[in-house]
Motif scaffolding. Structure first.
Motif, short mmCIF file in Angstrom:
data_model
loop_
_atom_site.label_atom_id
_atom_site.label_comp_id
_atom_site.label_asym_id
_atom_site.label_seq_id
_atom_site.Cartn_x
_atom_site.Cartn_y
_atom_site.Cartn_z
N UNK A 60 0.84 -1.26 0.11
CA UNK A 60 0.13 -0.03 0.03
C UNK A 60 0.76 1.32 0.01
N UNK A 61 2.17 1.03 0.00
CA UNK A 61 3.01 2.29 -0.05
C UNK A 61 3.74 2.31 -1.25
N UNK A 62 4.00 3.56 -1.80
CA UNK A 62 4.75 3.73 -3.21
C UNK A 62 6.27 2.92 -3.00
N UNK A 63 6.40 2.35 -3.75
CA UNK A 63 7.77 1.60 -4.39
C UNK A 63 8.92 2.39 -3.92
N UNK A 64 9.83 2.04 -2.91
CA UNK A 64 11.11 2.88 -2.58
C UNK A 64 10.82 3.98 -1.84
N UNK A 65 9.74 3.93 -1.09
CA UNK A 65 9.28 5.02 -0.03
C UNK A 65 10.12 4.70 1.11
N UNK A 66 10.29 3.62 1.71
CA UNK A 66 11.32 3.24 2.86
C UNK A 66 12.22 2.12 2.29
N UNK A 67 13.31 2.13 2.94
CA UNK A 67 14.26 1.37 2.73
C UNK A 67 14.24 -0.14 3.14
N UNK A 68 13.10 -1.10 2.44
CA UNK A 68 13.04 -2.08 2.79
C UNK A 68 13.79 -3.14 2.08
N UNK A 69 14.93 -4.02 2.75
CA UNK A 69 15.65 -4.86 2.31
C UNK A 69 15.62 -6.16 2.85
N UNK A 70 15.47 -7.23 2.28
CA UNK A 70 15.40 -8.63 2.70
C UNK A 70 14.94 -8.60 4.19
N UNK A 71 13.74 -8.08 4.25
CA UNK A 71 13.02 -8.21 5.50
C UNK A 71 13.67 -7.25 6.46
N UNK A 72 14.49 -6.52 6.14
CA UNK A 72 14.76 -5.44 7.12
C UNK A 72 14.44 -4.10 6.90
N UNK A 73 13.95 -3.49 7.87
CA UNK A 73 13.35 -2.02 7.71
C UNK A 73 13.73 -1.25 9.12
N UNK A 74 15.33 -0.58 8.90
CA UNK A 74 15.63 0.22 10.03
C UNK A 74 14.64 1.47 10.56
N UNK A 75 14.15 1.25 11.68
CA UNK A 75 13.46 2.54 12.03
C UNK A 75 13.90 3.02 13.47
N UNK A 76 13.53 4.23 13.50
CA UNK A 76 13.85 4.98 14.82
C UNK A 76 12.86 4.35 16.08
N UNK A 77 13.49 3.99 17.05
CA UNK A 77 12.77 3.22 18.26
C UNK A 77 11.78 2.37 17.46
N UNK A 78 11.84 1.79 16.58
CA UNK A 78 11.13 0.54 15.82
C UNK A 78 9.74 1.55 15.39
N UNK A 79 9.93 2.44 14.92
CA UNK A 79 8.54 3.14 14.91
C UNK A 79 8.48 4.06 13.51
N UNK A 80 9.61 4.91 13.19
CA UNK A 80 9.67 5.69 11.83
C UNK A 80 10.96 5.75 11.36
N UNK A 81 10.76 6.33 9.99
CA UNK A 81 12.11 6.74 9.35
C UNK A 81 12.34 8.28 9.35
#
Length: 232
Positions: free
Chosen positions: A110-131
């Protein structure tokens, strides 16, 4: 009676959340070896990692079921051949039900492709909440922690609500990036490299971190407001 095949069962106890992580792992490994011993005698394959280097699956009956014959261990599945399962040791067996306990693939269709750096099941987030580049896009519950997702979401809302209300101010993008790197190492550095360990959290530690970050962010906002009034 139908015959079931379940993937990757395990029986690992939990330690109190107030015990430091490094000490908890050391104590648990000692207790585990003393109480359980060599798991291969139960028909379990020799693990390729130490206890608590993987996210535990909790069961108080697993070894009892193995000992009673209710559960039988098998090696890795090589392939499916019609109604038979072919195992890595060459054995073939028929099963009535296959349960694929393979975990999850993280995706955001539901998000635009490339909006967040999701790579191989990994999405680094600040306090597991946001980019840092998208401070208004909040991810709730996108982490794996004990005791449960509800406890995790409750702790996360302690930061999310003040953020939405404007009572808490985020750090700079550079500070958030540094915190992301440090937190991922602190929470997941002792797990073996795997797609299932990309979003691990030490719940007790995370709860303390959220409390500290909330206090810092509220104080920073108050300080900023005072400076603005003085300069006006």
């Amino acid at each position: 009676m139908p015959k079931y095949l379940f993937g990757q069962p395990a029986d690992k106890a939990l330690l109190p959340p107030w015990v430091p992580g490094w000490l908890a792992r050391r104590l648990f490994r000692w207790v585990y070896r003393f109480t359980v011993g060599d798991v291969t005698r139960w028909g379990i394959q020799q693990p390729d990692h130490q206890p608590l280097e993987a996210h535990p699956s909790v069961s108080g009956e697993f070894l009892q079921r193995l000992g009673s014959g209710d559960i039988e261990m098998r090696p890795a599945i090589e392939r499916l051949a019609g109604d038979e399962v072919v195992f890595s040791d060459g054995r073939k067996e028929r099963f009535d039900v296959l349960v694929f306990a393979t975990g999850y693939d993280v995706s955001f269709p539901f998000l635009k492709a490339g909006l967040v750096p999701l790579d191989d099941n990994r999405l680094p987030l600040f306090k597991r909440l946001l980019r840092p580049e998208h401070p208004n896009l909040i991810f709730l519950g996108l982490a794996q922690a004990l005791p449960s997702l509800l406890n995790l979401a409750q702790v996360q809302m302690r930061l999310v609500v003040p953020l939405i209300q404007g009572r808490y101010r985020l750090p700079s993008a550079a500070e958030m990036e540094a915190a992301i790197a440090a937190d991922e190492q602190a929470h997941g550095g002792h797990y073996y490299a795997s797609r299932r360990h990309t979003m691990q959290l030490d719940f007790a530690r995370y709860e303390r971190e959220i409390a500290t970050e909330l206090k810092r962010g509220v104080s920073a906002r108050r300080g900023g407001n005072r400076v603005e009034k003085q300069s006006a």
